[in-house]
Design a protein around this motif. Structure first.
Motif, PDB file in Angstrom:
ATOM      1  N   GLU A  72       5.952  -3.095  -1.962  1.00  0.00           N
ATOM      2  CA  GLU A  72       5.819  -1.639  -2.037  1.00  0.00           C
ATOM      3  C   GLU A  72       5.349  -1.208  -3.425  1.00  0.00           C
ATOM      4  O   GLU A  72       4.521  -0.305  -3.570  1.00  0.00           O
ATOM      5  CB  GLU A  72       7.162  -0.990  -1.701  1.00  0.00           C
ATOM      6  N   LEU A  73       5.853  -1.889  -4.453  1.00  0.00           N
ATOM      7  CA  LEU A  73       5.484  -1.555  -5.824  1.00  0.00           C
ATOM      8  C   LEU A  73       3.994  -1.817  -6.069  1.00  0.00           C
ATOM      9  O   LEU A  73       3.312  -1.026  -6.734  1.00  0.00           O
ATOM     10  CB  LEU A  73       6.330  -2.371  -6.802  1.00  0.00           C
ATOM     11  N   GLU A  74       3.483  -2.909  -5.528  1.00  0.00           N
ATOM     12  CA  GLU A  74       2.071  -3.235  -5.712  1.00  0.00           C
ATOM     13  C   GLU A  74       1.170  -2.155  -5.118  1.00  0.00           C
ATOM     14  O   GLU A  74       0.173  -1.755  -5.732  1.00  0.00           O
ATOM     15  CB  GLU A  74       1.753  -4.581  -5.075  1.00  0.00           C
ATOM     16  N   GLN A  75       1.538  -1.665  -3.945  1.00  0.00           N
ATOM     17  CA  GLN A  75       0.727  -0.618  -3.322  1.00  0.00           C
ATOM     18  C   GLN A  75       0.765   0.663  -4.151  1.00  0.00           C
ATOM     19  O   GLN A  75      -0.276   1.279  -4.409  1.00  0.00           O
ATOM     20  CB  GLN A  75       1.218  -0.336  -1.895  1.00  0.00           C
ATOM     21  N   GLU A  76       1.958   1.061  -4.598  1.00  0.00           N
ATOM     22  CA  GLU A  76       2.080   2.284  -5.395  1.00  0.00           C
ATOM     23  C   GLU A  76       1.335   2.144  -6.718  1.00  0.00           C
ATOM     24  O   GLU A  76       0.653   3.071  -7.168  1.00  0.00           O
ATOM     25  CB  GLU A  76       3.553   2.598  -5.639  1.00  0.00           C
ATOM     26  N   LEU A  77       1.449   0.992  -7.350  1.00  0.00           N
ATOM     27  CA  LEU A  77       0.756   0.747  -8.614  1.00  0.00           C
ATOM     28  C   LEU A  77      -0.755   0.874  -8.425  1.00  0.00           C
ATOM     29  O   LEU A  77      -1.457   1.502  -9.237  1.00  0.00           O
ATOM     30  CB  LEU A  77       1.096  -0.656  -9.123  1.00  0.00           C
ATOM     31  N   THR A  78      -1.266   0.297  -7.344  1.00  0.00           N
ATOM     32  CA  THR A  78      -2.708   0.350  -7.081  1.00  0.00           C
ATOM     33  C   THR A  78      -3.170   1.777  -6.834  1.00  0.00           C
ATOM     34  O   THR A  78      -4.218   2.200  -7.347  1.00  0.00           O
ATOM     35  CB  THR A  78      -3.051  -0.540  -5.877  1.00  0.00           C
ATOM     36  N   LEU A  79      -2.401   2.528  -6.078  1.00  0.00           N
ATOM     37  CA  LEU A  79      -2.773   3.922  -5.807  1.00  0.00           C
ATOM     38  C   LEU A  79      -2.743   4.760  -7.083  1.00  0.00           C
ATOM     39  O   LEU A  79      -3.564   5.667  -7.254  1.00  0.00           O
ATOM     40  CB  LEU A  79      -1.851   4.514  -4.740  1.00  0.00           C
ATOM     41  N   ARG A  80      -1.815   4.467  -7.972  1.00  0.00           N
ATOM     42  CA  ARG A  80      -1.786   5.168  -9.262  1.00  0.00           C
ATOM     43  C   ARG A  80      -3.043   4.837 -10.079  1.00  0.00           C
ATOM     44  O   ARG A  80      -3.598   5.710 -10.760  1.00  0.00           O
ATOM     45  CB  ARG A  80      -0.523   4.802 -10.050  1.00  0.00           C
ATOM     46  N   HIS A  81      -3.479   3.596 -10.022  1.00  0.00           N
ATOM     47  CA  HIS A  81      -4.718   3.230 -10.712  1.00  0.00           C
ATOM     48  C   HIS A  81      -5.913   3.957 -10.095  1.00  0.00           C
ATOM     49  O   HIS A  81      -6.820   4.398 -10.817  1.00  0.00           O
ATOM     50  CB  HIS A  81      -4.937   1.716 -10.647  1.00  0.00           C
ATOM     51  N   ALA A  82      -5.917   4.088  -8.766  1.00  0.00           N
ATOM     52  CA  ALA A  82      -7.018   4.801  -8.105  1.00  0.00           C
ATOM     53  C   ALA A  82      -7.057   6.257  -8.544  1.00  0.00           C
ATOM     54  O   ALA A  82      -8.137   6.806  -8.825  1.00  0.00           O
ATOM     55  CB  ALA A  82      -6.864   4.701  -6.595  1.00  0.00           C
ATOM     56  N   ARG A  83      -5.887   6.880  -8.635  1.00  0.00           N
ATOM     57  CA  ARG A  83      -5.838   8.275  -9.081  1.00  0.00           C
ATOM     58  C   ARG A  83      -6.297   8.391 -10.532  1.00  0.00           C
ATOM     59  O   ARG A  83      -6.962   9.360 -10.917  1.00  0.00           O
ATOM     60  CB  ARG A  83      -4.422   8.838  -8.902  1.00  0.00           C
TER      61      ARG A  83
END
Length: 381
Positions: A72-83
């Motif tokens: 779950e952390l990996e997905q959230e981290l990636t989405l934060r990078h996308a933003r």
């Protein structure tokens, strides 16, 4: 000479304080035109989740595993990078189609070079889909597969920057003081050596968080009011990492902060600032010749106590210490810029690491490429 490309680099370092976004136009070789930079801080709650991720990662034995909170952390981290990428593009009036590639470091949660195991959280294909830009990620793994330590990777970029220095006494040593400190040695014949040089901001940050409830010692103010406890400092500096002839890369957990009863707040911060500076110079003792110019980037250069100690110790060998800005660079952006540069090198299949930087057997390229479905033909410049 390869094509010049506009690339974005993303770095979330061992200090876990946020995402750095930087842009370069480069051919991955000698041409480097630095662009704008943006830093997006993490909120305290997400930093706590990253710390839990470090704990959960200790159980890992294979790179693909994601125990505990890590999936779950990996997905959230990636989405934060996308933003962060989208915010960067919007702030500078850029479209995704104007960027050839993103260099995505991700968040290191485990680094065990002796076991050829390194894990950077970050879903490259997800980032490519979210941003509409091709992504090069997982740039450390191939080095380890070929006998390297997987770190440091920034020296290839340091060499490109060194070529642009107009006035510097050689040899030159680039030092990044992040959570872990690392150095790159470059002499006037172009020889490159690099290795992690010791604990950077991580020890001080952990000390401040536990003992003062703040994430770091801003400007070294707390440290400036304390005294160096030399027995405690020497305990760190006598660590086998500094005394052995073999250089190796470090994990954030290789050095731990003192126990609360070993020092008061100010003396503890002062001692750890001294350790950060002295560790760099002690590690530099393993270089072929004493560097004559040190160029400091990373958050540690903003700690005046660390910089004062560095300047004082370096002066004993006649060396000069400069901040990245004094040398004409951006000390906040250097690592993110490096990831943009490395992404272009990866696309061109140029080496990212060398025997003198990671102890890899021969120069090797690296990185995995995630293609974007929304890629436009005009991306490469």
């Amino acid at each position: 000479m390869g094509d010049r490309m506009r690339a974005i680099g993303l770095m979330s370092g061992t200090s876990m304080d946020g995402i750095d976004v930087a842009m370069l136009t480069t051919d991955g070789q000698s041409f480097v035109e630095r662009g704008p930079f943006l830093s997006v801080p993490y909120d305290p709650a997400f930093r706590d989740r990253l710390k839990q991720g470090l704990e959960d990662a200790k159980a890992m034995t294979k790179r693909a595993e994601r125990p505990g909170c890590l999936g779950e952390l990996e997905q959230e981290l990636t989405l934060r990078h996308a933003r962060a990428v989208k915010a960067f593009l919007e702030a500078h009036g850029l479209a995704a189609g104007e960027i050839a590639v993103i260099g995505f470091h991700g968040q290191t949660v485990l680094h065990r070079p002796d076991q050829a195991l390194t894990v950077q959280l970050g879903d490259g294909p997800l980032l490519a889909r979210e941003t509409g830009i091709d992504v090069v990620y997982d740039m450390r793994a191939n080095d380890m597969m070929h006998g390297g330590q997987g770190a440091p990777l920034v020296p290839a970029y340091h060499a490109a920057l060194a070529a642009s220095l107009e006035q510097a006494a050689w040899p030159v040593c680039f030092v990044n003081i992040g959570g872990i400190s690392n150095l790159t040695y470059i002499d006037d014949e172009g020889r490159i050596l690099a290795f992690d040089s010791g604990p950077g901001n991580a020890l001080i940050d952990q000390w401040m968080e536990v003992n003062a409830g703040v994430p770091f010692d801003q400007g070294g103010r707390i440290a400036s009011e304390g005294s160096v406890l030399m027995p405690l400092a020497e305990r760190y500096l006598d660590h086998p990492f500094f005394t052995t002839d073999q250089r190796r890369s470090l994990d954030r957990n290789d050095f731990r902060p003192p126990e609360p009863d070993e020092a008061g707040l100010h003396d503890g911060a002062r001692t750890l600032a001294y350790v950060t500076a002295a560790a760099i110079l002690r590690s530099a003792g393993h270089l072929p010749h004493p560097p004559q110019t040190y160029i400091i980037s990373g958050g540690g250069r903003l700690n005046r106590t660390i910089m004062g100690d560095l300047a004082e110790i370096a002066a004993r060998s006649g060396a000069t210490v400069l901040t990245a800005e004094e040398a004409g660079f951006d000390g906040d952006a250097t690592e993110a810029e490096a990831w943009a540069y490395l992404a272009v090198r990866s696309l061109e299949r140029l080496p990212l690491t060398f025997p003198g930087t990671t102890e890899v057997k021969a120069p090797v390229t690296g990185g995995a490429l995630a293609r974007s479905d929304a890629r436009l033909p005009s991306a490469a410049k």
